[in-house]
Design an enzyme around this catalytic site. Structure first.
Site, PDB file in Angstrom:
ATOM      1  N   THR A 149     -11.161   2.611  -7.429  1.00 29.93           N
ATOM      2  CA  THR A 149     -11.976   3.806  -7.218  1.00 29.93           C
ATOM      3  C   THR A 149     -13.443   3.419  -7.089  1.00 29.93           C
ATOM      4  O   THR A 149     -13.855   2.372  -7.584  1.00 29.93           O
ATOM      5  CB  THR A 149     -11.814   4.810  -8.392  1.00 29.93           C
ATOM      6  OG1 THR A 149     -12.585   5.982  -8.131  1.00 29.93           O
ATOM      7  CG2 THR A 149     -12.251   4.213  -9.721  1.00 29.93           C
ATOM      8  N   ASP A 192       0.844  -1.199   0.000  1.00 28.40           N
ATOM      9  CA  ASP A 192       0.000   0.000   0.000  1.00 28.40           C
ATOM     10  C   ASP A 192       0.881   1.251   0.000  1.00 28.40           C
ATOM     11  O   ASP A 192       2.027   1.209   0.447  1.00 28.40           O
ATOM     12  CB  ASP A 192      -0.863   0.041   1.277  1.00 28.40           C
ATOM     13  CG  ASP A 192      -2.047  -0.911   1.214  1.00 28.40           C
ATOM     14  OD1 ASP A 192      -2.374  -1.426   0.137  1.00 28.40           O
ATOM     15  OD2 ASP A 192      -2.656  -1.129   2.285  1.00 28.40           O
ATOM     16  N   MET A 193       0.321   2.362  -0.471  1.00 27.60           N
ATOM     17  CA  MET A 193       1.071   3.620  -0.420  1.00 27.60           C
ATOM     18  C   MET A 193       0.535   4.474   0.725  1.00 27.60           C
ATOM     19  O   MET A 193      -0.669   4.662   0.855  1.00 27.60           O
ATOM     20  CB  MET A 193       0.948   4.377  -1.744  1.00 27.60           C
ATOM     21  CG  MET A 193       1.877   5.566  -1.833  1.00 27.60           C
ATOM     22  SD  MET A 193       3.627   5.160  -1.589  1.00 27.60           S
ATOM     23  CE  MET A 193       4.097   4.636  -3.233  1.00 27.60           C
ATOM     24  N   ALA A 252      -5.491   8.865  -0.116  1.00 22.75           N
ATOM     25  CA  ALA A 252      -6.348   8.949   1.069  1.00 22.75           C
ATOM     26  C   ALA A 252      -5.840   9.944   2.105  1.00 22.75           C
ATOM     27  O   ALA A 252      -6.497  10.167   3.112  1.00 22.75           O
ATOM     28  CB  ALA A 252      -6.446   7.572   1.716  1.00 22.75           C
ATOM     29  N   GLN A 300      -0.744   7.321  -6.251  1.00 19.77           N
ATOM     30  CA  GLN A 300      -1.854   8.212  -5.876  1.00 19.77           C
ATOM     31  C   GLN A 300      -1.916   9.389  -6.846  1.00 19.77           C
ATOM     32  O   GLN A 300      -0.944  10.146  -6.960  1.00 19.77           O
ATOM     33  CB  GLN A 300      -1.616   8.741  -4.451  1.00 19.77           C
ATOM     34  CG  GLN A 300      -1.539   7.643  -3.402  1.00 19.77           C
ATOM     35  CD  GLN A 300      -0.646   8.022  -2.219  1.00 19.77           C
ATOM     36  OE1 GLN A 300       0.377   8.674  -2.392  1.00 19.77           O
ATOM     37  NE2 GLN A 300      -1.019   7.576  -1.026  1.00 19.77           N
ATOM     38  N   ARG A 357      -1.521  -0.393  -8.666  1.00 14.19           N
ATOM     39  CA  ARG A 357      -2.888  -0.043  -8.267  1.00 14.19           C
ATOM     40  C   ARG A 357      -2.966   1.487  -8.297  1.00 14.19           C
ATOM     41  O   ARG A 357      -2.153   2.152  -7.660  1.00 14.19           O
ATOM     42  CB  ARG A 357      -3.195  -0.549  -6.867  1.00 14.19           C
ATOM     43  CG  ARG A 357      -4.575  -0.078  -6.359  1.00 14.19           C
ATOM     44  CD  ARG A 357      -4.683  -0.151  -4.827  1.00 14.19           C
ATOM     45  NE  ARG A 357      -4.708  -1.499  -4.326  1.00 14.19           N
ATOM     46  CZ  ARG A 357      -4.344  -1.821  -3.078  1.00 14.19           C
ATOM     47  NH1 ARG A 357      -3.917  -0.901  -2.241  1.00 14.19           N
ATOM     48  NH2 ARG A 357      -4.398  -3.076  -2.676  1.00 14.19           N
ATOM     49  N   ARG A 394     -11.909   6.543   6.143  1.00 10.55           N
ATOM     50  CA  ARG A 394     -13.130   6.305   5.343  1.00 10.55           C
ATOM     51  C   ARG A 394     -14.181   7.360   5.654  1.00 10.55           C
ATOM     52  O   ARG A 394     -14.887   7.832   4.780  1.00 10.55           O
ATOM     53  CB  ARG A 394     -13.707   4.907   5.620  1.00 10.55           C
ATOM     54  CG  ARG A 394     -12.775   3.759   5.310  1.00 10.55           C
ATOM     55  CD  ARG A 394     -12.426   3.586   3.854  1.00 10.55           C
ATOM     56  NE  ARG A 394     -11.450   4.454   3.260  1.00 10.55           N
ATOM     57  CZ  ARG A 394     -10.118   4.314   3.312  1.00 10.55           C
ATOM     58  NH1 ARG A 394      -9.573   3.331   3.972  1.00 10.55           N
ATOM     59  NH2 ARG A 394      -9.325   5.160   2.693  1.00 10.55           N
TER      60      ARG A 394
HETATM   61  C1  FAD Z   1      -8.854  -1.123  -3.191  1.00 15.84           C
HETATM   62  C2  FAD Z   1      -8.398   0.207  -2.704  1.00 15.84           C
HETATM   63  C3  FAD Z   1      -7.124   0.337  -2.178  1.00 15.84           C
HETATM   64  C4  FAD Z   1      -6.663   1.585  -1.743  1.00 15.84           C
HETATM   65  N1  FAD Z   1      -5.354   1.711  -1.336  1.00 15.84           N
HETATM   66  C5  FAD Z   1      -4.880   2.945  -1.031  1.00 15.84           C
HETATM   67  C6  FAD Z   1      -3.509   3.154  -0.744  1.00 15.84           C
HETATM   68  O1  FAD Z   1      -2.693   2.237  -0.746  1.00 15.84           O
HETATM   69  N2  FAD Z   1      -3.113   4.422  -0.449  1.00 15.84           N
HETATM   70  C7  FAD Z   1      -3.977   5.490  -0.456  1.00 15.84           C
HETATM   71  O2  FAD Z   1      -3.565   6.620  -0.217  1.00 15.84           O
HETATM   72  N3  FAD Z   1      -5.292   5.298  -0.704  1.00 15.84           N
HETATM   73  C8  FAD Z   1      -5.760   4.068  -1.005  1.00 15.84           C
HETATM   74  N4  FAD Z   1      -7.081   3.920  -1.294  1.00 15.84           N
HETATM   75  C9  FAD Z   1      -8.047   5.031  -1.021  1.00 15.84           C
HETATM   76  C10 FAD Z   1      -8.132   6.014  -2.159  1.00 15.84           C
HETATM   77  O3  FAD Z   1      -6.944   6.762  -2.257  1.00 15.84           O
HETATM   78  C11 FAD Z   1      -9.303   6.983  -1.953  1.00 15.84           C
HETATM   79  O4  FAD Z   1      -9.117   7.697  -0.762  1.00 15.84           O
HETATM   80  C12 FAD Z   1     -10.670   6.324  -1.904  1.00 15.84           C
HETATM   81  O5  FAD Z   1     -10.754   5.257  -2.795  1.00 15.84           O
HETATM   82  C13 FAD Z   1     -11.780   7.352  -2.260  1.00 15.84           C
HETATM   83  O6  FAD Z   1     -11.580   7.845  -3.559  1.00 15.84           O
HETATM   84  P1  FAD Z   1     -12.449   7.403  -4.839  1.00 15.84           P
HETATM   85  O7  FAD Z   1     -11.508   7.084  -5.938  1.00 15.84           O
HETATM   86  O8  FAD Z   1     -13.378   6.330  -4.489  1.00 15.84           O
HETATM   87  O9  FAD Z   1     -13.164   8.708  -5.345  1.00 15.84           O
HETATM   88  P2  FAD Z   1     -13.934   9.906  -4.644  1.00 15.84           P
HETATM   89  O10 FAD Z   1     -13.973  10.982  -5.668  1.00 15.84           O
HETATM   90  O11 FAD Z   1     -13.342  10.225  -3.316  1.00 15.84           O
HETATM   91  O12 FAD Z   1     -15.361   9.312  -4.435  1.00 15.84           O
HETATM   92  C14 FAD Z   1     -16.217   9.001  -5.516  1.00 15.84           C
HETATM   93  C15 FAD Z   1     -17.501   8.423  -4.974  1.00 15.84           C
HETATM   94  O13 FAD Z   1     -17.227   7.171  -4.345  1.00 15.84           O
HETATM   95  C16 FAD Z   1     -17.996   7.011  -3.174  1.00 15.84           C
HETATM   96  N5  FAD Z   1     -17.079   6.904  -2.011  1.00 15.84           N
HETATM   97  C17 FAD Z   1     -15.760   7.187  -1.969  1.00 15.84           C
HETATM   98  N6  FAD Z   1     -15.231   6.925  -0.752  1.00 15.84           N
HETATM   99  C18 FAD Z   1     -16.257   6.486   0.001  1.00 15.84           C
HETATM  100  C19 FAD Z   1     -16.352   6.043   1.345  1.00 15.84           C
HETATM  101  N7  FAD Z   1     -15.325   6.006   2.191  1.00 15.84           N
HETATM  102  N8  FAD Z   1     -17.579   5.657   1.783  1.00 15.84           N
HETATM  103  C20 FAD Z   1     -18.664   5.668   0.982  1.00 15.84           C
HETATM  104  N9  FAD Z   1     -18.619   6.075  -0.315  1.00 15.84           N
HETATM  105  C21 FAD Z   1     -17.439   6.474  -0.801  1.00 15.84           C
HETATM  106  C22 FAD Z   1     -18.910   8.187  -3.103  1.00 15.84           C
HETATM  107  O14 FAD Z   1     -20.086   7.852  -3.773  1.00 15.84           O
HETATM  108  C23 FAD Z   1     -18.144   9.246  -3.862  1.00 15.84           C
HETATM  109  O15 FAD Z   1     -18.962  10.240  -4.369  1.00 15.84           O
HETATM  110  C24 FAD Z   1      -7.542   2.702  -1.777  1.00 15.84           C
HETATM  111  C25 FAD Z   1      -8.824   2.567  -2.309  1.00 15.84           C
HETATM  112  C26 FAD Z   1      -9.245   1.358  -2.793  1.00 15.84           C
HETATM  113  C27 FAD Z   1     -10.598   1.269  -3.409  1.00 15.84           C
END
Ligand code: FAD
Length: 312
Positions: free
Chosen positions: A229, A136-137, A192, A166, A187, A292
């Site tokens: 995403t 993970d990052m 986050a 990211q 990935r 989250r």
């Molecule tokens: C499999 C996976 C692994 C990840 N690994 C990392 C990592 O290693 N390092 C890192 O920095 N980040 C990681 N992340 C988190 C990522 O960076 C984002 O913070 C997170 O995925 C929210 O962004 P989004 O792309 O969904 O889009 P956004 O633009 O944030 O959200 C789009 C839509 O998705 C839905 N949504 C998003 N988040 C949520 C939530 N928490 N609860 C409910 N609905 C939500 C909503 O409907 C929102 O309008 C990971 C995410 C996933 C899915």
């Protein structure tokens, strides 16, 4: 921007020791706890049970034993031991063999060489057993060292490993070229962590635009990339781009977090796409859970409604 303010606020709460203590003691108490929506439980058995349900619905998973930023070598050794136990338990269970981990959990802040040794121990058990291991990052202070460690291991011949980029960081498009040139699996996420404007885009539109650019490169020139995403616009764009460029749906996968946009997860699987769910578990769920909430403030409403329900 509300998004970055809320990320910052929840990142602050995530550091509260008192809140963490209270939450860890009480929040996972009942099977219907609000935390379980995002974290299926504290034990590997809980996680494997969740994975079986996912697999029965045509999804796959990656297991994350929650924990980050240990401050002593003893804690890093304990976290490594925990991961070795996870690898054994998953192997025995017969569910898919795929784990995600964080370098700070393995002692990166204490001593880099020990963290790499710990990761190597996990890889020595996991790779021959057919696992894929995703690093993970974490926040931007760890980007360079994480990619360096990844490259070193890759050069030492480990091939069942992948990394995360990211799109909110300015540097990530260069990093994509660097890691893609190795032939490694990436990935792609938006990011986050709350990052300063010296290193990261602050506007959601800029983060999304960078995500779209990177995603296009990965789909046409990547190595089984993971498009991680929940954003329907990004998902539509990925599907459309793949079709337009003749990239078959089994050449990449979508990834989403456990409990987030389950409707979208089911829809993609129904449409014939691969979907991997990130399944976090463990006692140290608090910082993950707070991130989250921070990225989607509507989740706070869900927590409050659940709390009201649990109080009855
Ligand atoms: C499999 C996976 C692994 C990840 N690994 C990392 C990592 O290693 N390092 C890192 O920095 N980040 C990681 N992340 C988190 C990522 O960076 C984002 O913070 C997170 O995925 C929210 O962004 P989004 O792309 O969904 O889009 P956004 O633009 O944030 O959200 C789009 C839509 O998705 C839905 N949504 C998003 N988040 C949520 C939530 N928490 N609860 C409910 N609905 C939500 C909503 O409907 C929102 O309008 C990971 C995410 C996933 C899915």
């Amino acid at each position: 921007m509300l998004g970055s303010a809320s990320k910052a606020f929840f990142q602050l709460l995530a550091q509260s020791r008192t809140l963490k203590k209270l939450a860890t003691r009480f929040a996972m108490r009942t099977p219907a706890s609000f935390v379980r929506r995002f974290v299926p439980g504290e034990t590997v058995e809980d996680a494997i049970r969740a994975a079986r349900v996912l697999e029965a619905h045509g999804l796959t998973e990656t297991f994350d034993h929650l924990g980050e930023s240990v401050t002593t070598l003893a804690e890093a050794v304990a976290a490594t031991r925990d991961y070795l136990d996870v690898v054994r338990a998953v192997t025995e269970s017969g569910v898919e063999r795929n784990i995600s981990l964080k370098l700070t959990q393995l002692g990166l802040d204490v001593d880099r060489a020990s963290a790499v040794d710990n990761l190597r121990k996990i890889l020595e058990l996991a790779e021959p057993a057919g696992f894929f291991v995703r690093i993970d990052m974490e926040s931007s202070q760890y980007t360079e060292v994480t990619l360096d460690v990844f490259e070193t291991l890759w050069q030492q011949g480990y091939r069942q490993i992948g990394v995360v980029l990211q799109s909110d960081l300015y540097r990530s498009e260069d990093d994509l070229r660097r890691i893609n040139a190795l032939g490694a699996r990436i990935r792609l996420v938006k990011g986050a962590y709350r990052e300063p404007k010296s290193v990261a885009y602050q506007k959601k539109a800029d983060v999304d635009a960078a995500y779209a650019r990177m995603m296009k490169v990965l789909i046409t020139d990547g190595h089984y990339p993971a498009i991680a995403t929940h954003d329907p616009a990004m998902i539509d764009l990925a599907r459309q781009w793949a079709v337009e460029h003749g990239v078959a749906s089994d050449r990449f996968e979508f990834q989403m977090l456990y409990g987030v946009r389950r409707d979208l997860q089911a829809m993609l699987v129904g449409a014939g796409y691969r979907l991997r769910v990130y399944v976090p578990f463990g006692r140290d769920w608090f910082p993950y859970f707070m991130r989250r909430l921070g990225e989607h403030p509507a989740n706070v409403g869900f927590v409050l409604r659940s709390l009201a329900g649990e109080g009855r």
